[in-house]
Each structure stands twice: as structure tokens, then as C-alpha cells.
Scaffold this motif. Structure first.
Motif, short mmCIF file in Angstrom:
data_model
loop_
_atom_site.label_atom_id
_atom_site.label_comp_id
_atom_site.label_asym_id
_atom_site.label_seq_id
_atom_site.Cartn_x
_atom_site.Cartn_y
_atom_site.Cartn_z
N ASP A 297 45.18 27.19 46.18
CA ASP A 297 44.07 26.82 47.07
C ASP A 297 42.75 27.46 46.66
O ASP A 297 41.69 27.12 47.21
CB ASP A 297 44.40 27.18 48.52
N ALA A 298 42.80 28.41 45.70
CA ALA A 298 41.62 29.11 45.17
C ALA A 298 40.92 29.94 46.23
O ALA A 298 39.82 30.44 46.01
CB ALA A 298 40.62 28.12 44.55
N ASP A 299 41.55 30.13 47.38
CA ASP A 299 40.96 30.94 48.45
C ASP A 299 41.58 32.33 48.51
O ASP A 299 41.02 33.23 49.13
CB ASP A 299 41.15 30.26 49.81
N THR A 300 42.74 32.50 47.89
CA THR A 300 43.43 33.79 47.93
C THR A 300 43.91 34.16 46.54
O THR A 300 43.97 33.33 45.64
CB THR A 300 44.63 33.75 48.89
N HIS A 301 44.28 35.43 46.37
CA HIS A 301 44.90 35.89 45.13
C HIS A 301 46.11 36.74 45.48
O HIS A 301 46.21 37.29 46.58
CB HIS A 301 43.90 36.67 44.26
N ILE B 42 49.82 45.84 48.48
CA ILE B 42 49.49 45.36 47.15
C ILE B 42 50.35 44.16 46.75
O ILE B 42 50.14 43.58 45.70
CB ILE B 42 49.61 46.48 46.09
N HIS B 43 51.33 43.84 47.57
CA HIS B 43 52.23 42.74 47.22
C HIS B 43 51.88 41.44 47.92
O HIS B 43 52.39 40.39 47.55
CB HIS B 43 53.68 43.12 47.57
N ARG B 44 51.03 41.50 48.92
CA ARG B 44 50.76 40.30 49.68
C ARG B 44 49.50 39.60 49.16
O ARG B 44 48.81 40.09 48.26
CB ARG B 44 50.58 40.65 51.15
N GLN B 45 49.20 38.45 49.74
CA GLN B 45 48.00 37.71 49.34
C GLN B 45 46.76 38.32 49.99
O GLN B 45 46.82 38.85 51.10
CB GLN B 45 48.14 36.24 49.76
N HIS B 46 45.66 38.23 49.28
CA HIS B 46 44.38 38.72 49.77
C HIS B 46 43.32 37.65 49.55
O HIS B 46 43.43 36.85 48.61
CB HIS B 46 43.97 40.01 49.04
N ASN C 155 39.17 27.84 29.64
CA ASN C 155 37.89 27.90 30.35
C ASN C 155 38.04 27.79 31.86
O ASN C 155 37.08 27.46 32.56
CB ASN C 155 36.95 26.79 29.85
N GLN C 156 39.22 28.09 32.38
CA GLN C 156 39.43 28.08 33.82
C GLN C 156 39.79 29.48 34.29
O GLN C 156 40.59 30.18 33.66
CB GLN C 156 40.56 27.12 34.21
N ASP C 157 39.18 29.90 35.41
CA ASP C 157 39.50 31.20 35.98
C ASP C 157 40.93 31.17 36.50
O ASP C 157 41.31 30.30 37.30
CB ASP C 157 38.53 31.52 37.13
N ARG C 158 41.75 32.16 36.07
CA ARG C 158 43.15 32.20 36.50
C ARG C 158 43.48 33.45 37.30
O ARG C 158 44.43 33.45 38.07
CB ARG C 158 44.09 32.11 35.30
N GLY C 159 42.68 34.53 37.11
CA GLY C 159 42.98 35.74 37.86
C GLY C 159 42.17 36.92 37.36
O GLY C 159 41.15 36.75 36.67
N VAL C 160 42.61 38.12 37.71
CA VAL C 160 41.90 39.35 37.36
C VAL C 160 42.93 40.43 37.01
O VAL C 160 43.95 40.57 37.69
CB VAL C 160 40.99 39.84 38.51
N LEU C 161 42.65 41.20 35.94
CA LEU C 161 43.47 42.36 35.59
C LEU C 161 42.80 43.62 36.14
O LEU C 161 41.64 43.88 35.86
CB LEU C 161 43.60 42.47 34.07
#
Length: 559
Positions: free
Chosen positions: A79-83, A104-108, A162-168
Motif C-alpha cells: 500500500d506504500a503507506d507503511t513499512h 521493531i517487528h511490526r508495521q510502521h 528505479n523503484q523505492d523498495r525500502g531502507v537499510l
């Protein structure tokens, strides 16, 4: 002593030039080291097939490149609203922290004041946690890491195609551990992680599809084996007879078949309850799939649960493989529960839950499986009596008793005996290679006069035996079972216990035959029976005595 600057022939300060060369050489060495590191990581990530592979690379190699102790690789939700965390460090402190670790395990939410900044930045970003925790409404996981002693974290955006997939997220328990000089290396690693992460996700999807294919293949194999078993044991493929009782059954079948209503088939043993169940299924919208049958009386109590709901590998002794239960096999089809009155009380509770919730769990499995199953149950027991004596759950009885159909015993549809007999003679004669065209009138009369406690099944077995014993074109001898006398012994001349209605019907027919079919008048049957003619006519209607039974001279045995 004053420092002297030496200049060459061109007038350039040779000391500054040497310093610049040294810096340049250091930069080249650093870039070469970074390239070597990237090549090593790239080679390792290219071979990644699972999360465990990727976890090992990040934990054992990438963390050391940046002086980090922990990490979290977070993915954008669809949904691109949470990570949510895709991979994260495992540490004793994290495992022992049972109160806050779920944070740290749940969605934010994406816009949490940290993740969104890393996504929008053109390069990695560094945060001091002491400063972040002072901000209002900051992400809960920031406070979590700060309590664990993390001083600093460095974040970089993960992209693929070229698509945002996440953050390290990289964490350090030392302030000043991260430097902008590592930004280029981290960006390169992030690009490699984007490829590796997508490869892992693709492999997981393929494995899931393979698992589903294997599950469907197993289900098809189970259905095939079940179909072969059913075909080998199938007794007959259609209804035989035209009596009023069987016509009533036909009408009930046609009314309930198009629906998904639960059907409860009642009646004595051998009356054809399975045949009715198949007729309901074949006339329903579910006829495109195989009807699944379970005989609740034929299995040990400790195996019925596994038979109905399936089991996982190793769930009990002897469970060498995972097995799909009959409920899953019957998904989007019909499940016929024969001899439901024999189901143990502990299984009645689980069956009730499956019927109410339309969900099951395999034995030894924790996963809930949704099923869409139409239930047809059958029993020769009086379930109301079983409920009153606490042998059958009342809630399960009411759940099953949505549309009850009581099948008539053979003694109440004797006019169907000739047609049933002809059908069985033809079938068994063909199977045995004999040419038998029929049965004598005397033998038929004997069949009609018999009480048939075993109903159609008993008739079927008796005709099969008669065909095997006959060497002529017509069956002339029928060896009926010995009747049980009042003393409990077997004797042909012993008193035979028969239903009162049957005896009454037989006696009235004989009186009508003596009176040549006359009902009223001085020489009529009503006068000889000392009852009003209207009462006799009412009895005849109730007992199914028709005019042709006595006007033509035929008695009850030929009806």
C-alpha cells in the motif's frame, strides 16, 4: 628556525604538491578498496536464494564495512503507506527484551520522521538518537534502540529498477562511528541489496507457487485414489422403483439439491442413504467435483480426526508425510458423513466448529484453513434419543438437522421388489457370465412376503447368492434367511416377529380376496371384519392397498 618553502623550476610549491599527491593516492586506494568490497559483496549477493543467505552477508560482511553492530532492512508495504522489517539483527539483548522487541517487528507508517527522510534524501543520512528522542511523535523504534544503548544510526534508501523498495538501517553504540566518507560505498551496497532482496522475494514467491502446485497435485492424487476406490465399491448407479414412498423421496431430493443446505439422511440400514447422497450431489451446482465420503463407524476413534482434517508430517507416531483431510478434499464440493451417529463425543465438538466457522486445522498444524463444503450426513440411529441420553451433542444435531430425509424401509415399498429383483438379476448374471432371464412367480411371492430387516442391501446380497447357485435360465429357488424366534433361536417354524401394519395389511388383502373384492354389503369385507365400510376404506388407504391388488385376484405377495 624558519621553515623554507622549496620551489621547483616552475615555481610550484613542491611540499604542497606532495601533500596533494598523497591525498589523491589515499583517495584512489580508498576507491579501490571500496570497489574490491563491492565486487566481493556483489559476488556473494548474486548467489543469494533465501533470506538466510542475505542475512549472513549483511551480518557477517556489510556491518564490518561500516563499523555497525546491528541493522534492520525494512520494506515498503504494497500500500506504500507503511513499512515493515524484512531482515534484522539477532542478538541476545534483542531476544531477551520481550517487552519492547515487538516494536521493531511490526508495521510502521512511512511518514514517521525517519523512514520518509531516508526515502527522500539523495544520499545516505546519519541520525543522532539522543537528538531524535527529543522530537515529538518520533517513531517508537527510535526509543527502543536508544534504550539498548544505540547512539547513532545511518540510513540509506534501497531501490530496484528505479523503484523505492525500502531502507537499510545501520546502528552503532558509538557516537561518530559513521562518516559521510562511506556514503558512496553504502549507496553501492544499497543498490546490490535491492537486487538481492528482490531475488529473495521472487524465489519465495516461486517456492510458494511450487508448494501450492504440490498441494494441488497431492489433492488430485488423493481424489484419483478416492475415485478408484469408490468406483470399485459402487453398488448401483440409480434408483429403482415407482412406489409412493420412493416418489416422495425423489421430490425431497429435487427440492434440496440446488441449495447448499445441510441434509440429514435417516432410515434403517440398507435403505440406500449413500445413493440418495450421491443423487443430491449430482443434482447440485457442485456436481463438477467429486463427492467425498467418510464412514465415521469404519475408522478407529484416534484416526477419525486425521481422516477428516488431515495431519502434518510428524504430528503423531506414523505420520511420515503430510496428509490432506477429507474436508480439504471436499472443498467446493460435498462431504458425505456416513454413520454420523457413531462419531465420538470429542470429535463432535471439532466437527461442529468446522461446520460453524467453515475453518479447519490439520492435526499438528497451527494454520487455519478455510473450506467451502456442503455436508450430507446419514445415520440409522435415532439421534433425538441419542441427544436425550447425552450420547450426541444437541447443538451438532440441530446443526445437521436442517433438511432431514427419512428413507422408507423395503417392507413399506414392496411394490418395488420386482423391479429391484430384475435389476440385480441382470447385473449379477452379466458379471458371472450366466444367462438368467428372470425369477419364478413362486420365488417372487416368497420375496414379497419376507420382512427384509436388511432392506435393499439384504435383497441385493440374496439375489447375488441365488444367481451363483442357479444353473437354469430362471431362478426358481430362493433361500431366505432363517427368522429369529421368540426364544432367540433359529427355526423356520418359529414365531416370526413382524410389524403390526404388515400383518394387518396382509390379513385385509386375504379377506378382500375371499370376498372377491367386495368392501360393503352383507358379503363384503367390512361386514366380515365387523367394522364400518368407511373405516375399512380409510385403513386400506393408510396401508397402501389399491383396487388392482384385490380386484385382479392378486394378494399382498404380488402387490
Amino acid at each position: 628556525m624558519q621553515k623554507t618553502n622549496h620551489t621547483g623550476p616552475t615555481g610550484i610549491d613542491e611540499g604542497n604538491h606532495a601533500d596533494k599527491n598523497a591525498i589523491f593516492e589515499n583517495q584512489l586506494i580508498q576507491k579501490e578498496n571500496e570497489q574490491v568490497s563491492l565486487l566481493c559483496v556483489a559476488g556473494r549477493i548474486a548467489a543469494v536464494r533465501s533470506r538466510a543467505d542475505l542475512w549472513n552477508i549483511i551480518n557477517n560482511e556489510i556491518l564490518d564495512l561500516f563499523g555497525s553492530q546491528y541493522y534492520t532492512l525494512c520494506l515498503l508495504s504494497e500500500d506504500a503507506d507503511t513499512h515493515y522489517p524484512f531482515l534484522h539483527s539477532r542478538d541476545k539483548r534483542l531476544e531477551n527484551d520481550k517487552v519492547d522487541s515487538p516494536i521493531i517487528h511490526r508495521q510502521h507508517p512511512v511518514n514517521d520522521g525517519v523512514f520518509d527522510i531516508a526515502l527522500s534524501a539523495g544520499q545516505p543520512v546519519i541520525f543522532q538518537l539522543a537528538e531524535l528522542t527529543k522530537q515529538k511523535d518520533i517513531a517508537p523504534y527510535v526509543h527502543y534502540w536508544f534504550k539498548l544503548g544505540i547512539k547513532e544510526m545511518m540510513l540509506v534508501k534501497i531501490t530496484n529498477a528505479n523503484q523505492d523498495r525500502g531502507v537499510l538501517f545501520l546502528y552503532s553504540n558509538k557516537a561518530g562511528a559513521f562518516s559521510p566518507e562511506k556514503f558512496n560505498l553504502l549507496s553501492g551496497v544499497a543498490d546490490l541489496l535491492g537486487t538481492g532482496m528482490c531475488n529473495v522475494l521472487a524465489n519465495e514467491k516461486i517456492e510458494q507457487q511450487i508448494e501450492e502446485i504440490n498441494r494441488y497435485r497431492q489433492q488430485l492424487e488423493e481424489e484419483k485414489a478416492y475415485l478408484i476406490e469408490e468406483q470399485s465399491g459402487n453398488r448401483f448407479s440409480g434408483f429403482i422403483g415407482h412406489s409412493q414412498e420412493i416418489q416422495k423421496t425423489f421430490r425431497l431430493i429435487s427440492q434440496v439439491a440446488p441449495s447448499d443446505a445441510t441434509v440429514l439422511l435417516l432410515g434403517e440400514t440398507g435403505t440406500g442413504k449413500e445413493l440418495v447422497a450421491r443423487a443430491i450431489h449430482e443434482a447440485s451446482p457442485r456436481r463438477g467435483k467429486l463427492m467425498i465420503k467418510v464412514n465415521c463407524a469404519a475408522l478407529p476413534a484416534n484416526l477419525i480426526e486425521s481422516e477428516l482434517f488431515g495431519h502434518e508430517k510428524g504430528s503423531f507416531t506414523g505420520a511420515a508425510d503430510r496428509r490432506i483431510g477429507k474436508f480439504e478434499l471436499a472443498n467446493n464440493s460435498t462431504l458425505f458423513l456416513d454413520e454420523i451417529g457413531e462419531l465420538p463425543p470429542e470429535l463432535q465438538v471439532k466437527l461442529l466448529r468446522a461446520l460453524q466457522e467453515k475453518e479447519i486445522e490439520r492435526v499438528g498444524g497451527g494454520k487455519t484453513i478455510s473450506v467451502n463444503v456442503r455436508i450430507i450426513a446419514a445415520t440409522n440411529r435415532n439421534l433425538e434419543k441419542e441427544v436425550s441420553q447425552n450420547r450426541f451433542r444437541s447443538d451438532l444435531y440441530y446443526r445437521l438437522n436442517v433438511f432431514p430425509i427419512t428413507l422408507p424401509p423395503l417392507r413399506k415399498r414392496k411394490e418395488d421388489i420386482p423391479a429391484l429383483t430384475s435389476y440385480f438379476i441382470e447385473r449379477f448374471a452379466r458379471n458371472s457370465g450366466k444367462k438368467i432371464s428372470g425369477i419364478s412367480q413362486k420365488a417372487m411371492a416368497k420375496l414379497i412376503s419376507y420382512a427384509w430387516p436388511g432392506n435393499i442391501r439384504e435383497l441385493e446380497h440374496l439375489i447375488e447368492r441365488a444367481v451363483l447357485l442357479t444353473n437354469k435360465s430362471i431362478i426358481k429357488m430362493i433361500q431366505l434367511p432363517e427368522q429369529i424366534g421368540v426364544d432367540g433361536g433359529s427355526n423356520d417354524k418359529a414365531f416370526q416377529i413382524r410389524p403390526l401394519e404388515e400383518i394387518e395389511r396382509e390379513y385385509i388383502l386375504k379377506v378382500l380376496k375371499v370376498c372377491r373384492g367386495r368392501i360393503s354389503g352383507p358379503n363384503g369385507a367390512a361386514t366380515k371384519l365387523k367394522m364400518p365400510a368407511t373405516t375399512l376404506i380409510s385403513k386400506m388407504q393408510r396401508l397402501g392397498i389399491k383396487k388392482e391388488h384385490f380386484v385382479t385376484g392378486k394378494d399382498d405377495e404380488e402387490a
